[in-house]
Design a protein around this motif. Sequence first.
Motif, PDB file in Angstrom:
ATOM      1  N   HIS A  79       0.860  -1.196   0.000  1.00 44.62           N
ATOM      2  CA  HIS A  79       0.000   0.000   0.000  1.00 44.62           C
ATOM      3  C   HIS A  79       0.892   1.239   0.000  1.00 44.62           C
ATOM      4  CE1 HIS A  79      -3.732  -2.238   1.326  1.00 44.62           C
ATOM      5  NE2 HIS A  79      -2.794  -3.097   1.673  1.00 44.62           N
ATOM      6  N   GLN A  82       0.585   4.017   2.765  1.00 45.98           N
ATOM      7  CA  GLN A  82       0.812   3.642   4.169  1.00 45.98           C
ATOM      8  C   GLN A  82       2.275   3.784   4.592  1.00 45.98           C
ATOM      9  OE1 GLN A  82      -1.115  -0.154   4.933  1.00 45.98           O
ATOM     10  NE2 GLN A  82      -3.033   0.536   4.008  1.00 45.98           N
ATOM     11  N   LEU A  93      -6.261  -5.810  12.909  1.00 46.09           N
ATOM     12  CA  LEU A  93      -6.674  -5.257  11.616  1.00 46.09           C
ATOM     13  C   LEU A  93      -7.754  -4.163  11.669  1.00 46.09           C
ATOM     14  CD1 LEU A  93      -6.541  -5.217   8.533  1.00 46.09           C
ATOM     15  CD2 LEU A  93      -8.203  -7.083   8.524  1.00 46.09           C
ATOM     16  N   TRP A  96      -6.797  -1.119  13.630  1.00 44.46           N
ATOM     17  CA  TRP A  96      -5.621  -0.516  12.980  1.00 44.46           C
ATOM     18  C   TRP A  96      -6.065   0.309  11.763  1.00 44.46           C
ATOM     19  CZ3 TRP A  96      -3.775  -1.712   8.037  1.00 44.46           C
ATOM     20  CH2 TRP A  96      -2.477  -1.297   7.735  1.00 44.46           C
ATOM     21  N   LEU A  97      -7.013  -0.240  11.002  1.00 45.75           N
ATOM     22  CA  LEU A  97      -7.520   0.503   9.836  1.00 45.75           C
ATOM     23  C   LEU A  97      -8.160   1.815  10.290  1.00 45.75           C
ATOM     24  CD1 LEU A  97      -9.151  -2.350   7.682  1.00 45.75           C
ATOM     25  CD2 LEU A  97      -7.233  -0.893   6.993  1.00 45.75           C
ATOM     26  N   ARG A 204     -11.302  -2.842  -1.868  1.00 47.12           N
ATOM     27  CA  ARG A 204     -10.341  -3.008  -0.750  1.00 47.12           C
ATOM     28  C   ARG A 204     -10.490  -4.370  -0.074  1.00 47.12           C
ATOM     29  NH1 ARG A 204      -8.023   1.463   2.396  1.00 47.12           N
ATOM     30  NH2 ARG A 204      -6.346   0.371   3.414  1.00 47.12           N
ATOM     31  N   PHE A 205     -11.707  -4.638   0.432  1.00 48.58           N
ATOM     32  CA  PHE A 205     -12.085  -5.966   0.939  1.00 48.58           C
ATOM     33  C   PHE A 205     -13.587  -5.954   1.174  1.00 48.58           C
ATOM     34  CE2 PHE A 205     -11.179  -5.686   5.889  1.00 48.58           C
ATOM     35  CZ  PHE A 205     -11.535  -4.348   5.919  1.00 48.58           C
ATOM     36  N   HIS A 232      -8.323  -8.229  -0.272  1.00 48.63           N
ATOM     37  CA  HIS A 232      -7.871  -8.955   0.920  1.00 48.63           C
ATOM     38  C   HIS A 232      -8.853 -10.077   1.229  1.00 48.63           C
ATOM     39  CE1 HIS A 232      -6.051  -4.931   1.276  1.00 48.63           C
ATOM     40  NE2 HIS A 232      -5.087  -5.509   1.956  1.00 48.63           N
ATOM     41  N   GLU A 235      -7.973 -12.550   6.669  1.00 47.97           N
ATOM     42  CA  GLU A 235      -6.734 -12.130   7.329  1.00 47.97           C
ATOM     43  C   GLU A 235      -6.868 -12.257   8.843  1.00 47.97           C
ATOM     44  OE1 GLU A 235      -5.850  -8.118   6.224  1.00 47.97           O
ATOM     45  OE2 GLU A 235      -4.031  -7.989   7.436  1.00 47.97           O
ATOM     46  N   HIS A 271      -3.284 -12.296   2.023  1.00 50.70           N
ATOM     47  CA  HIS A 271      -3.331 -12.948   3.348  1.00 50.70           C
ATOM     48  C   HIS A 271      -3.783 -14.409   3.325  1.00 50.70           C
ATOM     49  CE1 HIS A 271      -2.100  -9.131   4.793  1.00 50.70           C
ATOM     50  NE2 HIS A 271      -3.152  -8.556   4.234  1.00 50.70           N
ATOM     51  N   SER A 296       3.400  -8.580   7.940  1.00 49.19           N
ATOM     52  CA  SER A 296       2.104  -8.011   8.295  1.00 49.19           C
ATOM     53  C   SER A 296       1.316  -8.965   9.181  1.00 49.19           C
ATOM     54  CB  SER A 296       1.339  -7.715   7.008  1.00 49.19           C
ATOM     55  OG  SER A 296       0.010  -7.388   7.275  1.00 49.19           O
ATOM     56  N   LEU A 300       0.302  -7.560  12.836  1.00 54.48           N
ATOM     57  CA  LEU A 300      -1.103  -7.324  13.186  1.00 54.48           C
ATOM     58  C   LEU A 300      -1.704  -8.506  13.950  1.00 54.48           C
ATOM     59  CD1 LEU A 300      -2.370  -5.585   9.898  1.00 54.48           C
ATOM     60  CD2 LEU A 300      -1.861  -4.504  12.084  1.00 54.48           C
ATOM     61  N   ASP A 322       3.189  -6.133   2.111  1.00 58.65           N
ATOM     62  CA  ASP A 322       1.993  -5.503   2.695  1.00 58.65           C
ATOM     63  C   ASP A 322       2.331  -4.330   3.608  1.00 58.65           C
ATOM     64  OD1 ASP A 322      -0.756  -5.107   3.078  1.00 58.65           O
ATOM     65  OD2 ASP A 322      -0.763  -6.327   4.893  1.00 58.65           O
TER      66      ASP A 322
HETATM   67  N1  GUN Z   1      -7.639  -5.253   4.791  1.00 59.43           N
HETATM   68  C1  GUN Z   1      -8.293  -4.190   4.242  1.00 59.43           C
HETATM   69  N2  GUN Z   1      -7.467  -3.146   4.087  1.00 59.43           N
HETATM   70  C2  GUN Z   1      -6.280  -3.535   4.538  1.00 59.43           C
HETATM   71  C3  GUN Z   1      -5.013  -2.880   4.642  1.00 59.43           C
HETATM   72  O1  GUN Z   1      -4.826  -1.722   4.279  1.00 59.43           O
HETATM   73  N3  GUN Z   1      -4.000  -3.628   5.168  1.00 59.43           N
HETATM   74  C4  GUN Z   1      -4.173  -4.916   5.577  1.00 59.43           C
HETATM   75  N4  GUN Z   1      -3.147  -5.577   6.078  1.00 59.43           N
HETATM   76  N5  GUN Z   1      -5.339  -5.530   5.504  1.00 59.43           N
HETATM   77  C5  GUN Z   1      -6.382  -4.853   4.994  1.00 59.43           C
END
Ligand code: GUN
Length: 434
Positions: A79, A82, A93, A96-97, A204-205, A232, A235, A271, A296, A300, A322
């Motif tokens: 990313h 980041q 996760l 953290w986001l 993104r996810f 993603h 994870e 992941h 990562s 995390l 990551d």
């Molecule tokens: N899952 C959704 N966004 C992210 C991200 O920015 N980093 C990680 N590690 N997992 C995510």
Amino acid sequence: MNGLVRIVRGRILSFRDDPRLTGASAHRLIEDGAVRIENGEIVAAGDARAILTGAPPDAAIDDWSGKLVMPGFIDAHIHYPQTRVIGSYGAQLLDWLQKYTFVEEQKFADVSHCEAVARFFLDELFRQGTTTACVYCTVHPQSVDAFFAESERRGARMIAGKVMMDCNAPIALADTPQRGYDESKALIARWRGRGRLEYAITPRFAVTSSEAQLEAAGALAREHREAYVQTHLSENFAEIAFVKRQFPWAKTYLDVYARYGLLGPRSLFGHCIHLEESEVVALARSNSIAVFCPTSNLFLGSGLFDKKRLDEASVRVALATDVGGGTSYSMLQTAAEGYKVLQMNGQSWPSLQAFYQMTLGNARALGLQHRIGAIEPGREADLVVLDSRATPAMAHRMESHEGDLAEELFVLMTMGDDRAVRQTYVAGRAVKAG
Ligand code: GUN
Ligand code: ZN
């Protein structure tokens, strides 16, 4: 570089196959070798004497005798927004986001910020020997424009995309299904296939996309079969529970992506830690790629990637930093942490397999093996020069080395980082700064 012949001399190491499958015949090492580069491409690789004898008198000669010369590293998931999130303390996760990442990514509304970070990011990748990466930008199209423009200026082979996200994110970072579709489509038209640039459709996810948005992402993937898809998957346990609540009809997390046509040979799933058996089967059947992000996953607290299980099920695997969930830009350090993650599961990872993965293995995962990932005539001249005695501790450790390549590579990945990268070449140009 036009017209100029460049010779890079050193210990030329390249893979032709996966050492897990074909053993020692998978790699080729030429102890006193050289690579001849013209117009950004490798035109010959072989014994130094033969290559030098055939070179024109005005050829530029970079003599790295004694150092390993390999294909540039490939990072399959990173990313770029980041770079100031890396090393943020104490959250898993989803927290953290919210706490760090979504705050930082809002700054990419500002074009000059995008441009400055893109410059830093590419400088840093090159310093680490990484010459190609699959890059998440932010939701702002200008973040993608800035990244591609800077990559183009440097002649680098890069894959990137605008993050699509329309729910469970701050308003300032949300698009809509239509806007995400329109903006991605315009970016594909502007950048995909231009020079060395490729586009990745980037929902993104599942947590941050509505059904309508995933449907739009699937439509883009259908309409642009040459584009990649990156997202993603599985994870973190809280993430998986969230997805199951948000999509109650889905049997598994991957089922959500499958429903919208997002699986396939150009689809990269970051992941893939807590997979159900049917998800492993679906990844294998669709030829999708599971991306191993060890630093990562440790940082995390996400979990341990089960490479053996995926290998045995014939799931294609790639390796990635990551950053900024990952803690290092270095593919060497990433491989070292990958080794430790696998050790925790009683699995191993011989160094030759790890170096294969960072180069030809990741190139194959991206379907780019005919362009990058090997030192062969016709490939693009992206190279890294590695010094296995780069630090006092490495030099000291190498004093007991008995000439075995696998041991040297293992020292390089375990103890090496940017200090072990003496030079990086992108399309035949030396690009490592500082
Ligand atoms: N899952 C959704 N966004 C992210 C991200 O920015 N980093 C990680 N590690 N997992 C995510
Ligand atoms: Zn990621």
